[in-house]
Design a protein around this motif. Structure first.
Motif, PDB file in Angstrom:
ATOM      1  N   THR A  15      -6.764   4.598  -5.280  1.00 28.00           N
ATOM      2  CA  THR A  15      -6.194   3.740  -6.322  1.00 28.00           C
ATOM      3  C   THR A  15      -5.823   4.564  -7.550  1.00 28.00           C
ATOM      4  O   THR A  15      -4.767   4.353  -8.173  1.00 28.00           O
ATOM      5  CB  THR A  15      -7.203   2.642  -6.702  1.00 28.00           C
ATOM      6  N   GLU A  63      -2.828   6.729  -6.684  1.00 26.20           N
ATOM      7  CA  GLU A  63      -1.598   5.933  -6.638  1.00 26.20           C
ATOM      8  C   GLU A  63      -0.949   5.806  -8.015  1.00 26.20           C
ATOM      9  O   GLU A  63       0.285   5.706  -8.121  1.00 26.20           O
ATOM     10  CB  GLU A  63      -1.885   4.563  -6.031  1.00 26.20           C
ATOM     11  N   THR A  64      -1.748   5.837  -9.064  1.00 16.85           N
ATOM     12  CA  THR A  64      -1.178   5.857 -10.418  1.00 16.85           C
ATOM     13  C   THR A  64      -0.350   7.125 -10.623  1.00 16.85           C
ATOM     14  O   THR A  64       0.732   7.093 -11.230  1.00 16.85           O
ATOM     15  CB  THR A  64      -2.300   5.785 -11.468  1.00 16.85           C
ATOM     16  N   ARG A  66       0.838  -1.196   0.000  1.00 17.28           N
ATOM     17  CA  ARG A  66       0.000   0.000   0.000  1.00 17.28           C
ATOM     18  C   ARG A  66       0.875   1.249   0.000  1.00 17.28           C
ATOM     19  O   ARG A  66       1.941   1.277   0.624  1.00 17.28           O
ATOM     20  CB  ARG A  66      -0.949  -0.011   1.195  1.00 17.28           C
ATOM     21  N   SER A  67       0.400   2.278  -0.655  1.00 21.09           N
ATOM     22  CA  SER A  67       1.192   3.500  -0.775  1.00 21.09           C
ATOM     23  C   SER A  67       1.279   4.222   0.560  1.00 21.09           C
ATOM     24  O   SER A  67       0.449   4.036   1.461  1.00 21.09           O
ATOM     25  CB  SER A  67       0.561   4.430  -1.815  1.00 21.09           C
ATOM     26  N   ARG A  72      -1.989   6.022   1.122  1.00 22.08           N
ATOM     27  CA  ARG A  72      -3.099   5.208   1.623  1.00 22.08           C
ATOM     28  C   ARG A  72      -2.907   4.889   3.106  1.00 22.08           C
ATOM     29  O   ARG A  72      -3.869   4.875   3.880  1.00 22.08           O
ATOM     30  CB  ARG A  72      -3.220   3.922   0.813  1.00 22.08           C
ATOM     31  N   LEU A 104       1.058   8.842  -8.121  1.00 22.51           N
ATOM     32  CA  LEU A 104       2.230   8.695  -7.261  1.00 22.51           C
ATOM     33  C   LEU A 104       3.307   7.858  -7.947  1.00 22.51           C
ATOM     34  O   LEU A 104       4.492   8.195  -7.904  1.00 22.51           O
ATOM     35  CB  LEU A 104       1.825   8.049  -5.933  1.00 22.51           C
ATOM     36  N   ASP A 105       2.877   6.759  -8.560  1.00 23.41           N
ATOM     37  CA  ASP A 105       3.838   5.889  -9.254  1.00 23.41           C
ATOM     38  C   ASP A 105       4.548   6.640 -10.387  1.00 23.41           C
ATOM     39  O   ASP A 105       5.756   6.486 -10.592  1.00 23.41           O
ATOM     40  CB  ASP A 105       3.126   4.662  -9.812  1.00 23.41           C
ATOM     41  N   ARG A 162       5.384   6.769  -4.476  1.00 22.98           N
ATOM     42  CA  ARG A 162       4.507   5.759  -3.902  1.00 22.98           C
ATOM     43  C   ARG A 162       4.775   5.515  -2.415  1.00 22.98           C
ATOM     44  O   ARG A 162       3.841   5.305  -1.633  1.00 22.98           O
ATOM     45  CB  ARG A 162       4.635   4.439  -4.663  1.00 22.98           C
ATOM     46  N   ASP A 163       6.015   5.530  -2.009  1.00 22.16           N
ATOM     47  CA  ASP A 163       6.346   5.202  -0.623  1.00 22.16           C
ATOM     48  C   ASP A 163       6.416   6.424   0.288  1.00 22.16           C
ATOM     49  O   ASP A 163       6.636   6.272   1.493  1.00 22.16           O
ATOM     50  CB  ASP A 163       7.675   4.445  -0.565  1.00 22.16           C
TER      51      ASP A 163
END
Length: 577
Positions: free
Chosen positions: A464, A467-468, A432-433, A436, A470-471, A476-477
């Motif tokens: 969700t 998160e795209t 999970r990011s 999140r 973030l990636d 993401r982390d």
């Protein structure tokens, strides 16, 4: 609570009832919250209670609600709304024994739609309880020494405390004081036992509510205890916050912060969120008298005509912080000491396994939006019941809707780990990011009557999609706080998140940016009344900019201000400017 802190306008009702707001009149004439609740519960024709009784029942931790997913259809069929009740527990510091968990599991399965809800104030909510099951639920809670007193209403709400008393001796010391504070400040009316347990009314020698009087507090009053460097309870959002000051791991006392509160109304610019102001220091043995002094000032001077301006934050801003502080000191009979230095660095939860000072183990699980329910891939309700059946420690609810399986002997850890694996709970945070894992949402639709938009049911899907983004930007982390509510009242504390979303209408939200990562700063509106495409576009732009141009160690909320996306909010009074 002490009655030394006079004068008390709520006792003698020196303000004529026709000059008070209708809720004040209702309380004053309710016979210490009894109203006609007994009669409403006995009425088998309807699943609801009288409107006046519904307001009084909030003082007993109960909200009358209806299922808004079926409201229109039932109206077309000329049926009354699908009424039910939410029951919120009084659970100081979020501490729950395994036997209490098992009883809550039993009640949830039998009377509350087979789900438990962990709240943002460290307690449980049972939803969809029918009127005719209420006494069964309340008496079931009593069987394991739990109750719902003052979990809602114009009184002292559940007392929050920095999580996991067993992590260190200091945590244990502060928790014991938080529990004392909860027991000290709870209302004393015999109505609770009479209505829910069938007790006979007892005569009292003095006033039935020696501190609260017939009209209780002007509005809700929230108390919380924080232990630096973690601000997990968001101490600046409390009406009365205590910041622990320790020396060598031993508690010395508390810095006192007053006037926090996050509720507001979109179309009422005279309402706004406010962060608490630190006004001084007290020794630990002065705690309860300080609670009396602070609460009595709000009891006596809070607005009892306009409920939208009745929280302590407005009393402070209207009277002035210096005036309020002087009044508190007069009631204490001494001056507060100078505030001691302290530092907060975060307000999130350290997920996974940790070891306490005494060598015992603690496992913190990420529970998305606090919803404990069985799903095919993750039978969480079943898994936690299985753990409660063998666990000899405690459970701890965090202010971030996480759950700690606490106080595990080293020899017992393998058995707990096996149960976590068997029920899909061992990977609660894996994959999970950071966003999140630092997210929160209120319940909102379909049960909350105030909600204007989705929150709990929508935020996971929105995340969700975020998160795209973030990636794409390599974030993401990164831990970034995001909080969503279905209305502007702020139950999930959105106005101190780095990204805040509050519902305006179905599918429409206000977007806020710039809150402090450890809850030290309000955010500011960036977009008003927008849908998902605009939200995602704005986050793509701001998060991308953050990834490219942030300084080492800079938090997203700080960057949003430095980069000029929003102005820094210096005081709550200027939040709407």
């Amino acid at each position: 609570m002490s009655s030394k802190t006079q004068p008390d306008r709520s006792h003698d009702l020196s303000q004529p009832l026709d000059r008070l707001g209708p809720d004040e009149t209702l309380k004053a004439e309710s016979d210490y919250l009894r109203g006609t609740i007994q009669e409403s519960l006995a009425d088998e024709i309807t699943a609801s209670v009288e409107a006046s009784d519904a307001k009084l029942m909030k003082f007993f931790g109960l909200y009358q609600q209806d299922d808004r997913d079926v409201r229109d259809e039932r109206r077309r069929q000329k049926l009354e709304p699908a009424y039910s009740f939410m029951a919120r527990l009084r659970l100081p510091g979020g501490v729950c024994s395994p036997s209490q968990w098992l009883k809550l599991d039993e009640l949830a399965r039998a009377h509350a739609g087979e789900t438990l809800r962990l709240t943002t104030r460290q307690t449980f909510q049972l939803h969809r309880v029918s009127k005719h099951d209420l006494r069964t639920v309340m008496q079931g809670l009593r069987d394991v020494l739990l109750d719902t007193k003052a979990a809602c209403g114009d009184d002292t709400r559940g007392v929050m405390c920095a999580v996991n008393p067993n992590l260190s001796d200091l945590h244990g010391q502060v928790y014991e004081l938080a529990k004392q504070a909860s027991d000290h400040a709870v209302h004393k009316t015999g109505a609770y036992g009479e209505i829910w347990y069938g007790e006979e009314r007892k005569e009292t020698k003095g006033p039935e509510e020696p501190f609260y009087g017939r009209t209780y507090m002007p509005r809700k009053f929230k108390i919380g205890f924080a232990i630096p460097p973690s601000n997990d309870i968001d101490v600046y959002s409390q009406d009365l916050g205590f910041i622990a000051i320790a020396d060598g791991g031993r508690l010395k006392g508390f810095n006192v912060a007053i006037g926090g509160g996050l509720g507001r109304t979109d179309q009422a610019p005279q309402t706004y969120p406010r962060l608490a102001s630190v006004i001084g220091y007290i020794d630990a043995d002065q705690l309860l008298e300080t609670i009396d002094a602070v609460m009595s000032v709000q009891r006596d001077y809070g607005d009892r005509v306009d409920r939208s301006r009745a929280r302590f934050k407005y009393t402070i801003d209207d009277k002035g912080l210096d005036w309020i502080t002087a009044e508190i000191e007069e009631r204490l009979g001494r001056a507060l000491g100078p505030a001691k230095p302290y530092t907060f660095t975060s307000n999130g939860d350290p997920l996974g396994w940790t070891t306490g000072d005494d060598g015992r183990e603690h496992c913190t699980l990420f529970i998305e939006n606090g919803r404990v329910v069985n799903t095919p891939e993750r039978p969480m309700l079943d898994g936690l019941r299985a753990i409660a059946q063998v666990h000899d420690g405690t459970f701890r609810l965090t202010p971030n809707q996480s759950l700690i399986i606490a106080d595990i002997a080293a020899a017992d850890r393998p058995a707990i780990e096996e149960l976590l694996r068997a029920h899909g709970l061992d990977e609660s945070e894996r994959g999970r990011s950071g966003l999140r894992l630092n997210s929160m949402a209120c319940v909102a639709l379909p049960t909350c009557g105030l909600a204007m938009a989705e929150s709990e049911r929508y935020l996971p899907d929105l995340l969700t999609k975020v998160e795209t983004i973030l990636d794409a930007h390599g974030l993401r982390d990164d831990p970034i706080t995001i909080r969503m509510t279905g209305c502007p009242n702020g139950c999930a504390r959105p106005y101190i998140a780095e990204i805040g979303l509050t519902g305006r209408a179905p599918g429409k939200y206000n977007l806020y940016l710039g809150g402090g990562f450890h809850g030290e700063r309000l955010n500011k509106m960036y977009l008003e009344n927008v849908g998902e495409p605009a939200i995602l576009e704005a986050l793509d732009e701001t998060l991308g900019h953050y990834a490219r141009d942030r300084s080492p160690g800079e938090r997203f909320g700080d960057f949003a201000i430095r980069a000029g996306y929003v102005a820094e909010v210096q005081e709550g009074r200027f939040f709407n400017d």
